[in-house]
Design a protein around this motif. Structure first.
Motif, mmCIF file in Angstrom:
data_model
loop_
_atom_site.group_PDB
_atom_site.id
_atom_site.type_symbol
_atom_site.label_atom_id
_atom_site.label_comp_id
_atom_site.label_asym_id
_atom_site.label_seq_id
_atom_site.Cartn_x
_atom_site.Cartn_y
_atom_site.Cartn_z
ATOM 1 N N ARG A 96 7.058 9.651 1.797
ATOM 2 C CA ARG A 96 6.059 9.681 0.727
ATOM 3 C C ARG A 96 5.282 8.376 0.626
ATOM 4 O O ARG A 96 4.051 8.362 0.648
ATOM 5 C CB ARG A 96 6.757 9.992 -0.599
ATOM 6 N N ASP A 97 5.974 7.241 0.522
ATOM 7 C CA ASP A 97 5.289 5.966 0.330
ATOM 8 C C ASP A 97 4.517 5.546 1.575
ATOM 9 O O ASP A 97 3.426 4.969 1.478
ATOM 10 C CB ASP A 97 6.283 4.878 -0.084
ATOM 11 N N LEU A 98 5.040 5.869 2.747
ATOM 12 C CA LEU A 98 4.363 5.512 3.985
ATOM 13 C C LEU A 98 3.072 6.313 4.149
ATOM 14 O O LEU A 98 2.039 5.771 4.562
ATOM 15 C CB LEU A 98 5.295 5.753 5.176
ATOM 16 N N ILE A 99 3.122 7.600 3.823
ATOM 17 C CA ILE A 99 1.915 8.425 3.894
ATOM 18 C C ILE A 99 0.862 7.905 2.927
ATOM 19 O O ILE A 99 -0.324 7.789 3.265
ATOM 20 C CB ILE A 99 2.254 9.899 3.605
ATOM 21 N N GLN A 100 1.272 7.584 1.717
ATOM 22 C CA GLN A 100 0.315 7.028 0.749
ATOM 23 C C GLN A 100 -0.311 5.741 1.273
ATOM 24 O O GLN A 100 -1.507 5.486 1.086
ATOM 25 C CB GLN A 100 1.015 6.766 -0.590
ATOM 26 N N ASP A 101 0.492 4.934 1.954
ATOM 27 C CA ASP A 101 0.025 3.652 2.460
ATOM 28 C C ASP A 101 -1.034 3.841 3.547
ATOM 29 O O ASP A 101 -2.145 3.308 3.457
ATOM 30 C CB ASP A 101 1.215 2.857 3.010
ATOM 31 N N VAL A 102 -0.706 4.628 4.591
ATOM 32 C CA VAL A 102 -1.643 4.766 5.716
ATOM 33 C C VAL A 102 -2.888 5.550 5.313
ATOM 34 O O VAL A 102 -3.993 5.262 5.801
ATOM 35 C CB VAL A 102 -0.965 5.434 6.932
ATOM 36 N N ILE A 103 -2.738 6.516 4.416
ATOM 37 C CA ILE A 103 -3.906 7.297 4.001
ATOM 38 C C ILE A 103 -4.815 6.476 3.095
ATOM 39 O O ILE A 103 -6.046 6.593 3.152
ATOM 40 C CB ILE A 103 -3.476 8.606 3.317
ATOM 41 N N SER A 104 -4.240 5.614 2.259
ATOM 42 C CA SER A 104 -5.088 4.756 1.426
ATOM 43 C C SER A 104 -5.847 3.748 2.284
ATOM 44 O O SER A 104 -6.993 3.394 1.979
ATOM 45 C CB SER A 104 -4.249 4.033 0.364
ATOM 46 N N GLU A 105 -5.241 3.296 3.376
ATOM 47 C CA GLU A 105 -5.946 2.424 4.319
ATOM 48 C C GLU A 105 -7.108 3.173 4.978
ATOM 49 O O GLU A 105 -8.217 2.646 5.099
ATOM 50 C CB GLU A 105 -4.965 1.908 5.375
ATOM 51 N N ALA A 106 -6.840 4.418 5.384
ATOM 52 C CA ALA A 106 -7.901 5.233 5.990
ATOM 53 C C ALA A 106 -9.026 5.480 4.989
ATOM 54 O O ALA A 106 -10.214 5.467 5.358
ATOM 55 C CB ALA A 106 -7.331 6.553 6.491
ATOM 56 N N LEU A 107 -8.663 5.703 3.736
ATOM 57 C CA LEU A 107 -9.676 5.958 2.708
ATOM 58 C C LEU A 107 -10.594 4.758 2.524
ATOM 59 O O LEU A 107 -11.811 4.901 2.364
ATOM 60 C CB LEU A 107 -8.993 6.311 1.384
ATOM 61 N N LEU A 108 -10.025 3.568 2.555
ATOM 62 C CA LEU A 108 -10.849 2.361 2.460
ATOM 63 C C LEU A 108 -11.782 2.255 3.660
ATOM 64 O O LEU A 108 -12.975 1.930 3.518
ATOM 65 C CB LEU A 108 -9.960 1.119 2.370
ATOM 66 N N ASP A 109 -11.271 2.550 4.847
ATOM 67 C CA ASP A 109 -12.125 2.562 6.043
ATOM 68 C C ASP A 109 -13.302 3.509 5.859
ATOM 69 O O ASP A 109 -14.446 3.194 6.215
ATOM 70 C CB ASP A 109 -11.329 3.010 7.271
ATOM 71 N N GLU A 110 -13.028 4.699 5.316
ATOM 72 C CA GLU A 110 -14.079 5.710 5.172
ATOM 73 C C GLU A 110 -15.179 5.242 4.212
ATOM 74 O O GLU A 110 -16.371 5.503 4.430
ATOM 75 C CB GLU A 110 -13.497 7.044 4.692
ATOM 76 N N ALA A 111 -14.787 4.570 3.148
ATOM 77 C CA ALA A 111 -15.781 4.041 2.214
ATOM 78 C C ALA A 111 -16.673 3.004 2.906
ATOM 79 O O ALA A 111 -17.891 2.980 2.705
ATOM 80 C CB ALA A 111 -15.087 3.423 1.005
ATOM 81 N N LEU A 112 -16.070 2.179 3.740
ATOM 82 C CA LEU A 112 -16.834 1.177 4.469
ATOM 83 C C LEU A 112 -17.718 1.813 5.547
ATOM 84 O O LEU A 112 -18.819 1.339 5.826
ATOM 85 C CB LEU A 112 -15.890 0.141 5.084
#
Length: 306
Positions: A96-112
């Motif tokens: 759970r926590d690892l998925i939240q971590d990598v997906i939140s990183e991807a989400l930041l990439d997408e905004a950029l």
């Protein structure tokens, strides 16, 4: 693998290396702003006989269409799927926590990526003296909205959002590859696409490993549904977006535009995209054989952590 991808994120994410205004890249009016080989009508007789100046403008609008569609994919398709997993990851996963971590990183990439695409698109408008293309009705986004409207349960809506996003993150790497390697086009267009491609190759891995983790907790019906959504996405992702091209041709005043649009059709390079998605399905365990072999679990397997 997800832990490794997360650990590499700070150095891997190309758009995470600080703002870049590409001020050191010289604009060359003689260079095209888009790879002509990617045009769905590149072999059409009317296009081949188009004057060079109009061809140049059409390629500039091809860059605009590509970037606008990118923005809509990032905002309307990938971001909601990321938000699902960040806000409420499935209760059955041990990561759970690892998925939240990598997906939140991807989400930041997408905004950029969104910021980068808008900036690069407006740069070309300014340098070329072109009116901005106003277009919103991209087929992939419309199909996603229709698919969600037809869902009868929340687990279907979650799998629809995730499946379309997962397939899109895989498919976009094929599309980006040509311009990311084409140094004959405008320097900023090549560099922006290359930057985007570097991140999307990693995002494809992130989404596929997350998908492989989630598939373990799905019932046979859920696996079959997710597989169907991913395969359907191929057809829409490869759509030629003729509505956007019609709007661009009208701004240019391109001769024989109706003939080009009529003869081009909707689908483009389906075979290439199908190969990538079939590989994704194999990698995450959603082949026909794997789905049939699954022991049926209740759809409550998709209950989220509250």
């Amino acid at each position: 693998m997800l832990q490794r991808l997360s650990a590499l994120w700070r150095t891997r994410a190309a758009v995470n290396q600080g703002p870049n205004d590409y001020a050191d890249l010289v604009f060359d009016p003689a260079k095209s702003d888009f790879s002509e080989s990617l045009l769905p009508f590149k072999q059409h007789e009317a296009w081949l006989s188009t004057p060079a100046e109009l061809k140049s403008q059409a390629l500039s609008y091809a860059w605009a269409i590509y970037n606008l569609k990118t923005v809509y994919i990032e905002c309307d398709i990938v971001t909601p799927a990321c938000e699902d997993l960040i806000k409420a990851p499935p209760g059955f996963t041990r990561n759970r926590d690892l998925i939240q971590d990598v997906i939140s990183e991807a989400l930041l990439d997408e905004a950029l990526h969104t910021r980068m695409s808008i900036g690069a698109c407006n740069y070309i408008y300014r340098e070329r003296g072109l009116a901005p293309l106003a277009f919103e009705d991209f087929n992939l986004v419309r199909w996603r909205d229709d698919a969600l409207a037809g869902c009868g349960a929340e687990w279907e809506r979650r799998l629809t959002r995730f499946g379309i996003a997962c397939a899109s993150e895989t498919l976009i790497t094929d599309y980006l590859k040509t311009m990311a390697e084409d140094q004959s086009i405008q320097a900023i267009c090549h560099q922006v696409t290359r930057t985007h491609a570097v991140d999307e190759w990693s995002h494809s891995s992130v989404f596929s490993f997350v998908a492989a983790d989630l598939v373990h907790g799905l019932s046979q019906a859920e696996r079959g549904y997710l597989r169907e959504i991913i395969l359907k996405t191929v057809q829409l992702f490869a759509n030629n977006e003729l509505g956007a091209w019609r709007a661009a041709f009208q701004l240019i005043g391109l001769p024989h535009q109706d003939d080009i649009l009529r003869d081009t059709g909707d689908s483009n390079e389906i075979g290439v995209y199908t190969d990538s998605v079939e590989a994704l399905i194999e990698r995450i365990g959603l082949t026909d054989r794997a789905v049939r072999a699954t022991t049926s679990l209740p759809s409550a397997s998709l209950e989220v952590v509250s």
